[in-house]
Scaffold this active site. Sequence first.
Site, mmCIF file in Angstrom:
data_model
loop_
_atom_site.group_PDB
_atom_site.id
_atom_site.type_symbol
_atom_site.label_atom_id
_atom_site.label_comp_id
_atom_site.label_asym_id
_atom_site.label_seq_id
_atom_site.Cartn_x
_atom_site.Cartn_y
_atom_site.Cartn_z
ATOM 1 N N THR A 190 0.821 -1.215 0.000
ATOM 2 C CA THR A 190 0.000 0.000 0.000
ATOM 3 C C THR A 190 0.854 1.264 0.000
ATOM 4 O OG1 THR A 190 -0.166 0.038 2.420
ATOM 5 C CG2 THR A 190 -1.856 -1.190 1.235
ATOM 6 N N ASP A 191 0.190 2.370 -0.363
ATOM 7 C CA ASP A 191 0.844 3.671 -0.300
ATOM 8 C C ASP A 191 0.382 4.401 0.966
ATOM 9 O OD1 ASP A 191 -1.712 4.659 -0.851
ATOM 10 O OD2 ASP A 191 -1.253 5.138 -2.933
ATOM 11 N N PHE A 192 0.695 5.648 1.099
ATOM 12 C CA PHE A 192 0.374 6.378 2.322
ATOM 13 C C PHE A 192 -1.131 6.539 2.545
ATOM 14 C CE2 PHE A 192 0.413 9.606 -0.886
ATOM 15 C CZ PHE A 192 -0.553 10.533 -0.493
#
Length: 151
Positions: A28-30
Amino acid sequence: MSLSDSPTAGRFDGRVHVLPVRVYYEDTDFTGLVYHANYVRYFERGRSDCLRSMGIGHAELLDGERPMAFVVSQLNLSFLKPARIDDALTVRTSYDSVKGPRLLISQAVMRGEDVLCRAQVEVVCIHMDGRPRRPTPALVEAVRPWLEPLA
């Protein structure tokens, strides 16, 4: 290693290979959504495990009498819905056709019945010096039962 300790290579549902994938934090990203480039990784796993389930291993292709490999020559992605951490996904892969040195492949990442991302992929069979080559007759015969039926 016991059979239960072996990583899954997925299963076939008709001519479609289905590979379960879990979304981990590292995917995942932020924002907590799967980072777009990770779908490419999921699709690669799906294609590789599909071939493995057909009886075609990348290591055997490299160790053969006339070593060969595959390279992606085209990749068209459509992002439709986001995946999130802890989602249980499936990568659906179908090898559609073999045209000369090219293999045309359709893929989708699914969450249940929802399509999250689609891919149209063209891979090219190559000699180890990078030149295109036709797949071996044995490879074509191994893939043939899984190809899209001719109209």
